[in-house]
Structures are given as structure tokens and as C-alpha cells.
Design a protein around this motif. Structure first.
Motif, PDB file in Angstrom:
ATOM      1  N   ARG A 253       0.859  -1.207  -0.159  1.00 53.14           N
ATOM      2  CA  ARG A 253      -0.114  -0.012  -0.089  1.00 53.14           C
ATOM      3  C   ARG A 253       0.745   1.356  -0.048  1.00 53.14           C
ATOM      4  NH1 ARG A 253      -4.650  -1.016   4.381  1.00 53.14           N
ATOM      5  NH2 ARG A 253      -5.497   0.777   3.402  1.00 53.14           N
ATOM      6  N   GLY A 254       2.159   1.016   0.108  1.00 46.31           N
ATOM      7  CA  GLY A 254       3.212   2.093   0.061  1.00 46.31           C
ATOM      8  C   GLY A 254       3.060   3.073   1.308  1.00 46.31           C
ATOM      9  N   PHE A 255       2.691   2.325   2.359  1.00 49.27           N
ATOM     10  CA  PHE A 255       2.620   3.102   3.578  1.00 49.27           C
ATOM     11  C   PHE A 255       3.917   3.313   4.171  1.00 49.27           C
ATOM     12  CE2 PHE A 255      -2.230   2.062   4.811  1.00 49.27           C
ATOM     13  CZ  PHE A 255      -2.448   2.959   3.734  1.00 49.27           C
ATOM     14  N   HIS A 256       5.010   2.769   3.639  1.00 50.88           N
ATOM     15  CA  HIS A 256       6.455   2.871   4.291  1.00 50.88           C
ATOM     16  C   HIS A 256       7.158   4.273   3.509  1.00 50.88           C
ATOM     17  CE1 HIS A 256       6.640   0.892   0.554  1.00 50.88           C
ATOM     18  NE2 HIS A 256       8.122   0.948   0.696  1.00 50.88           N
ATOM     19  N   ALA A 257       6.261   4.744   2.878  1.00 51.34           N
ATOM     20  CA  ALA A 257       6.809   6.091   2.200  1.00 51.34           C
ATOM     21  C   ALA A 257       8.113   5.846   1.507  1.00 51.34           C
ATOM     22  CB  ALA A 257       6.942   7.334   3.312  1.00 51.34           C
ATOM     23  N   THR A 258       9.298   6.777   1.802  1.00 51.39           N
ATOM     24  CA  THR A 258      10.579   6.496   1.346  1.00 51.39           C
ATOM     25  C   THR A 258      11.491   5.832   2.247  1.00 51.39           C
ATOM     26  OG1 THR A 258      11.534   8.449   2.624  1.00 51.39           O
ATOM     27  CG2 THR A 258      10.516   8.822   0.501  1.00 51.39           C
ATOM     28  N   MET A 259      10.967   5.008   2.974  1.00 49.15           N
ATOM     29  CA  MET A 259      11.744   4.075   4.093  1.00 49.15           C
ATOM     30  C   MET A 259      12.015   2.833   2.959  1.00 49.15           C
ATOM     31  SD  MET A 259      10.461   4.955   7.950  1.00 49.15           S
ATOM     32  CE  MET A 259       8.601   4.709   7.399  1.00 49.15           C
ATOM     33  N   ALA A 260      12.635   2.748   2.041  1.00 50.90           N
ATOM     34  CA  ALA A 260      13.052   1.461   1.056  1.00 50.90           C
ATOM     35  C   ALA A 260      13.694   0.651   1.967  1.00 50.90           C
ATOM     36  CB  ALA A 260      13.822   1.934   0.194  1.00 50.90           C
ATOM     37  N   TRP A 261      14.279   0.855   3.111  1.00 53.13           N
ATOM     38  CA  TRP A 261      15.040  -0.393   3.896  1.00 53.13           C
ATOM     39  C   TRP A 261      13.939  -1.350   4.294  1.00 53.13           C
ATOM     40  CZ3 TRP A 261      13.544  -0.221   8.894  1.00 53.13           C
ATOM     41  CH2 TRP A 261      12.974   0.945   9.328  1.00 53.13           C
ATOM     42  N   MET A 262      12.867  -0.883   4.343  1.00 48.41           N
ATOM     43  CA  MET A 262      11.930  -1.614   5.105  1.00 48.41           C
ATOM     44  C   MET A 262      11.001  -2.931   4.074  1.00 48.41           C
ATOM     45  SD  MET A 262       9.399   0.686   7.748  1.00 48.41           S
ATOM     46  CE  MET A 262       9.173  -0.517   8.542  1.00 48.41           C
ATOM     47  N   GLU A 263      11.554  -2.590   2.850  1.00 50.74           N
ATOM     48  CA  GLU A 263      11.211  -3.489   1.718  1.00 50.74           C
ATOM     49  C   GLU A 263      12.024  -4.721   1.975  1.00 50.74           C
ATOM     50  OE1 GLU A 263      11.031  -1.392  -1.973  1.00 50.74           O
ATOM     51  OE2 GLU A 263       9.827   0.134  -1.136  1.00 50.74           O
ATOM     52  N   ARG A 264      13.455  -4.755   2.479  1.00 50.75           N
ATOM     53  CA  ARG A 264      14.137  -5.949   2.285  1.00 50.75           C
ATOM     54  C   ARG A 264      13.666  -7.018   3.202  1.00 50.75           C
ATOM     55  NH1 ARG A 264      17.945  -1.238   2.388  1.00 50.75           N
ATOM     56  NH2 ARG A 264      18.551  -1.833   4.599  1.00 50.75           N
ATOM     57  N   THR A 265      13.784  -8.230   2.669  1.00 43.70           N
ATOM     58  CA  THR A 265      13.523  -9.610   3.288  1.00 43.70           C
ATOM     59  C   THR A 265      12.654  -9.237   4.493  1.00 43.70           C
ATOM     60  OG1 THR A 265      15.289  -9.085   4.749  1.00 43.70           O
ATOM     61  CG2 THR A 265      15.626 -10.315   3.052  1.00 43.70           C
TER      62      THR A 265
END
Length: 313
Positions: free
Chosen positions: A44-56
Motif C-alpha cells: 500500500r506504500g505506507f512505508h513512504a521513502t523508507m525503502a530499507w523496510m522492503e528488504r526481506t
């Protein structure tokens, strides 16, 4: 049971205000449920620019992928409520309570390391790994599983004893420890936290959209990414973090002030003068906030927050 009790006694002797134990292997469905919840939030893109949260995300959801052979998680908490009220006269900003004193990472990390040492003395063959808000652990979910509290509708942990004011740390271990009873969600029909959020960042109960969250906007948003005008107006005098959704929680009526000196506010954090802070150069910023979580925003980030707060006032 004797070993679990001994570890809890050591944790309390070191200075933790809350301690509980969760078992990983007796909740086999929990990691997959947490992974699904995290993946849905990311989609849903709720992590905004915190791309590190997408990892594993699967690693974040399963402690056994962080510490092979992990059987138990010892979750600890420290009360950071000081009982003070922020000075919000005109010309002053607002800083989240957890950042009023010294950096909680350093306070908790040193005590977690001490607790790991004592665990090794009690069980020399045990493997351990500790984190304070920096490792790939969904700590609030495991804190609820360990009985420290439940995840409220604002997505933060709520303790029946300490309200919304617990800082969390955890030790993953291969020890086979007796678990505590998971906490029950006591939010009921209350929606005060949803109503209190100035930017309507709580998209639905238990789900926060970081894109709109003042904590994200004042701490994590960096570089050329601009805060939308609509959100700027709603940020009020917040210059680092936000407690609005926490302040209104009814369980805070039971909270007692902490005895930990490291969490006591300084004049610069309890009554931050917008004009004085705007005059800081890089050296003065580092000197003023060298032991504070506020250094995470960096000078440029703080200056942007100060500008927004001054315009709003």
C-alpha cells in the motif's frame, strides 16, 4: 521455569521496568501472519521513502531467520514517562517525549548487553542476539506475545501498567524458556488516537500511513522530498516526532513517572525555542544534541521542521 524466572529477576535488577518471554516454536503460524501483514502494508506504500523496510520481509517476521535455532525471545521495556508537560507557549516547538532525554538506544543497549552476559553465566551454551529498534524484528508483535502489552489502534504498544510509554528491546535466544501469556487487546471501541492525529495518518485502526505521519515527516523524510503544503499546516509546532495519538490514550492515566535519570528532559527539549534553535550551526547542533535521538534528523532536517513550525505559529 526456574531459568526463565532467574532471567527475569536479572532483567529487573539491571533496571528494566517490564520483561516477558515469547516462544517462537509454539506459535508456528505467527511468522507467516506477520509477514503477510508487513507485505500488505508495504504494497500500500505506507512505508513512504523508507525503502530499507522492503528488504526481506520474511526475515523481519521470523526470528529464526535472524538467529538460527531461535526458540525464545526475551522482551524488555523501560518506562520513559517523566511526568513533565511540554512548554508550548508561542515561539516554542514540540519534541516527542522519547527524545527529551538521552538516546534510548544507548541506554537500553548497554543494559541488554549486561543481561546477555548474565544469561551466558546462567546458561553457557545458549546463543543470544539483542536489538533495540535497529534489527529486523517486529518487536511490538513479539512484545504483545510476551505479555508486555498489546498493539493499540495507533500501532504502538500499550501497557496496562505503563500506558503508551515503554521503550522496547529484545534478546533472541536458543534457550527453551517458559513463555508468558500473550496480552489481550483492550482498546475496545475507543478511537481517541484516530481522532487526535493531526494529519489523519492512522488510515484505519492499527494501520499507520507513514506518508502522513508527523514522526516520519520530521525525522525520516530527507533531501529534496518536500512536505506537502496540506500536511505542513497540520504539523503545528512539532519539530521532532509526535505524541498526539499517545497522549490521549486512557491507559496513560495509570502511568507513573520513570525513575531513570537518562530520560529526564533538558531545557532544550522540554521548551525548545524556535528562534534559538534556528541559529544553530552544524557544530552547535552536534554539541547540543550529541547524546540525543534528535541528532538523527540532522541539522538540515531540524531546520526544515523549525521553518514549518515558525510559519504555523
Amino acid at each position: 521455569m526456574a531459568l526463565a524466572r532467574a532471567i527475569k529477576q536479572e532483567a529487573q535488577a539491571i533496571g528494566f521496568d517490564a520483561v516477558g518471554i515469547a516462544r517462537v516454536d509454539t506459535a508456528p503460524a505467527l511468522p507467516s501472519m506477520l509477514a503477510a501483514r508487513l507485505t500488505g502494508w508495504l504494497q500500500r506504500g505506507f512505508h513512504a521513502t523508507m525503502a530499507w523496510m522492503e528488504r526481506t520481509p520474511e526475515k523481519r517476521a521470523d526470528p529464526r531467520l535472524v538467529l538460527p535455532g531461535c526458540r525464545s525471545i526475551i522482551v524488555v521495556g523501560m518506562n520513559y514517562f517523566t511526568g513533565h508537560r511540554a512548554d508550548e507557549r508561542p515561539g516554542h516547538g514540540r519534541i516527542a517525549r522519547y527524545a527529551w532525554g538521552k538516546d534510548y538506544h544507548e541506554v537500553l543497549e548497554s543494559r541488554l548487553k549486561a543481561l546477555e552476559t548474565r544469561i551466558t553465566a546462567l546458561a553457557p551454551n545458549a546463543a543470544t542476539k539483542s536489538y533495540v529498534d535497529t534489527g529486523p524484528i517486529m518487536e511490538k508483535a513479539w512484545a504483545q506475545q510476551a505479555g508486555l502489552g498489546w498493539i493499540g489502534k495507533h500501532s504502538n504498544l500499550v501497557s496496562a501498567e505503563h500506558g503508551s510509554w515503554l521503550l522496547l528491546g529484545e534478546i533472541l535466544t536458543t534457550l527453551d524458556l517458559d513463555a508468558d501469556e500473550p496480552a489481550t487487546d483492550l482498546c475496545g471501541s475507543c478511537t481517541l488516537c484516530l481522532q487526535a492525529c493531526p494529519t489523519q495518518a492512522i488510515a484505519e485502526p492499527y494501520i499507520v500511513d507513514a506518508n502522513r505521519c508527523i514522526s516520519y515527516l520530521t525525522i525520516e523524510l530527507r533531501g529534496a522530498a518536500a512536505v506537502p503544503d496540506e500536511l505542513r499546516r497540520r504539523m503545528g509546532n512539532h519539530i521532532f516526532g509526535c505524541d498526539d495519538c499517545l497522549d490521549v490514550c486512557p491507559f496513560n492515566l495509570r502511568a507513573e513517572p520513570t525513575h531513570e535519570p537518562a530520560f529526564q528532559p533538558s531545557p532544550a527539549t522540554l521548551a525548545p525555542d524556535l528562534d534559538a534553535l534556528a541559529q544553530l550551526d552544524d557544530a552547535a547542533f552536534r554539541r547540543t544534541f550529541q547524546e540525543s535521538p534528535i541528532k538523527r534528523a540532522k541539522l538540515a532536517g531540524l531546520q526544515q521542521n523549525l521553518s514549518i513550525a515558525k510559519n504555523n505559529q
